[in-house]
Design a protein around this motif. Structure first.
Motif, PDB file in Angstrom:
ATOM      1  N   HIS A 126     -17.728 -52.709 -12.833  1.00 10.82           N
ATOM      2  CA  HIS A 126     -18.476 -51.599 -13.439  1.00 10.82           C
ATOM      3  C   HIS A 126     -17.542 -50.760 -14.304  1.00 10.82           C
ATOM      4  CE1 HIS A 126     -16.446 -49.700 -10.055  1.00 10.82           C
ATOM      5  NE2 HIS A 126     -16.534 -48.572 -10.727  1.00 10.82           N
ATOM      6  N   ASP A 128     -17.042 -46.632 -14.988  1.00 11.10           N
ATOM      7  CA  ASP A 128     -17.528 -45.363 -14.445  1.00 11.10           C
ATOM      8  C   ASP A 128     -18.487 -44.689 -15.431  1.00 11.10           C
ATOM      9  OD1 ASP A 128     -15.874 -45.960 -12.355  1.00 11.10           O
ATOM     10  OD2 ASP A 128     -14.839 -44.030 -12.339  1.00 11.10           O
ATOM     11  N   ASN A 139      -9.254 -42.174 -14.963  1.00  2.00           N
ATOM     12  CA  ASN A 139      -9.250 -42.482 -13.524  1.00  2.00           C
ATOM     13  C   ASN A 139      -7.799 -42.633 -13.043  1.00  2.00           C
ATOM     14  OD1 ASN A 139     -11.969 -42.716 -14.025  1.00  2.00           O
ATOM     15  ND2 ASN A 139     -12.185 -44.738 -13.109  1.00  2.00           N
ATOM     16  N   HIS A 226     -13.814 -52.348 -14.106  1.00  4.66           N
ATOM     17  CA  HIS A 226     -12.947 -52.566 -12.945  1.00  4.66           C
ATOM     18  C   HIS A 226     -13.788 -52.895 -11.722  1.00  4.66           C
ATOM     19  CE1 HIS A 226     -13.940 -48.277 -13.101  1.00  4.66           C
ATOM     20  NE2 HIS A 226     -13.750 -48.201 -11.799  1.00  4.66           N
ATOM     21  N   PRO A 315     -18.530 -44.395  -8.089  1.00  6.37           N
ATOM     22  CA  PRO A 315     -17.653 -45.504  -8.458  1.00  6.37           C
ATOM     23  C   PRO A 315     -16.196 -45.098  -8.600  1.00  6.37           C
ATOM     24  CG  PRO A 315     -18.813 -44.707 -10.364  1.00  6.37           C
ATOM     25  CD  PRO A 315     -19.372 -43.982  -9.193  1.00  6.37           C
TER      26      PRO A 315
END
Ligand SMILES: [Fe+2]
Length: 315
Positions: A126, A128, A139, A226, A315
């Motif tokens: 996915h 984010d 992230n 990721h 996520p």
């Protein structure tokens, strides 16, 4: 994309590179090590007398889920976890008065089929940004205990600028807060919550697995694809992640390109300033609001939902 290892680079230039899909690997810093130590102590306390590395062998998944559902929010709300992130950001060269972060989450990935859903959700590939994160979000990911290539996290860099058919059009962050977050711990064997997933076959091999030491961290754009690596090792993986945005980028609406996200709502109200933990200015948040927040705010207030209560469901 490029991988920068302990590169002396100004934060502004680093963010520009992140928005092009690059990854930054940081060696352990004083505050990052303190954050990991705090997490280690809390994990050991929560599972005692069971060794955190043997949880999957010694207690049933239902019991583990119950323990995690207390441990994870406790870590999020621990005053020291915010303080150490503050220190970690300063050590990484971020300007605390303009850098905003979201509370840190503890994640777990157990070997084999043990507890893969709900409170220990094994994330499918996915971005984010499919989950209402802004395109200027960075992230930060760090292991709490040693990890290896069989139990870490994977990035799929070749999809950074390649659109993927996905279910983000069905996702609204505010709706998720009301409907799904509080039930995370109930999904022990399977997870019925609707999440944005790829809707076409992906080529996930080869992937990029960054293995760093405890206290080390790596940074990547919220737009990078990721996933949780299926844990084929003998040890559980415990990790911490959190997100940052920089006020200038929020106001300029700069960040990574949007190649395929169609979600609604925004996580922009969740970030807190590095200096005093105050939220982003209302006018900055308003730039990202689409009106859907109004549909759910009343329900959040009525139900007394703490937005930060169970962040590991995100996520
Ligand atoms: Fe994620």
């Amino acid at each position: 994309m490029n991988i920068y290892v302990d590169c002396r680079i100004k934060d502004e230039a680093r963010r520009a590179e992140l928005y092009r899909g690059s990854i930054f690997l940081l060696s352990p810093s004083t505050n990052a090590l303190k954050l990991c130590q705090l997490a280690q102590e809390m994990i050991a306390d929560a599972f005692r007398p069971v060794d955190p590395m043997k949880v999957h062998e010694q207690i049933p998944p239902e019991q583990c889920a119950a323990i995690l559902s207390e441990l994870k929010p406790k870590f999020i709300h621990h005053p020291l976890s915010k303080q150490y992130i503050q220190g970690m950001l300063a050590e990484a060269g971020c300007d605390l008065s303009h850098t905003y972060f979201d509370v840190p989450r503890i994640r777990t990935a157990f070997p084999g089929d043990y507890l893969k859903s709900g409170i220990a959700y094994a994330f499918h590939p996915h971005r984010d940004t499919w989950y209402s994160a802004p395109f200027c979000q960075t992230n930060w990911w760090m292991p709490i205990y040693d990890v290896n290539r069989e139990n870490c996290m994977a990035i799929h860099p070749h999809y950074f600028d390649r659109p993927i058919k996905n279910g983000s059009r069905h996702y609204n962050y505010h709706k998720w807060n009301v409907e799904s977050r509080l039930t995370a711990a109930q999904h022990v064997k399977s997870d019925t919550r609707v999440q944005p997933k790829p809707e076409e076959p992906l080529i996930l091999d080869p992937d990029l697995r960054l293995v760093c030491n405890v206290g080390g961290a790596y940074l990547f754009s919220a737009a990078n694809l990721h996933s949780t690596v299926p844990n084929t090792s003998v040890a559980p993986r415990y990790s911490i992640d959190f997100r940052t945005v920089h006020l200038a980028d929020v106001l300029n609406r700069s960040g990574a390109p949007n190649v395929d996200s169609e979600c609604t709502g925004t996580t922009m109200s969740d970030y807190i300033r590095g200096t005093d933990f105050s939220p982003l200015p209302a006018e900055a948040i308003a730039l990202y609001q689409d009106g859907t927040e109004l549909l759910y705010t009343k329900a959040v207030t009525r139900m007394g939902i703490d937005r930060h209560w169970s962040k590991e469901a995100e996520p």
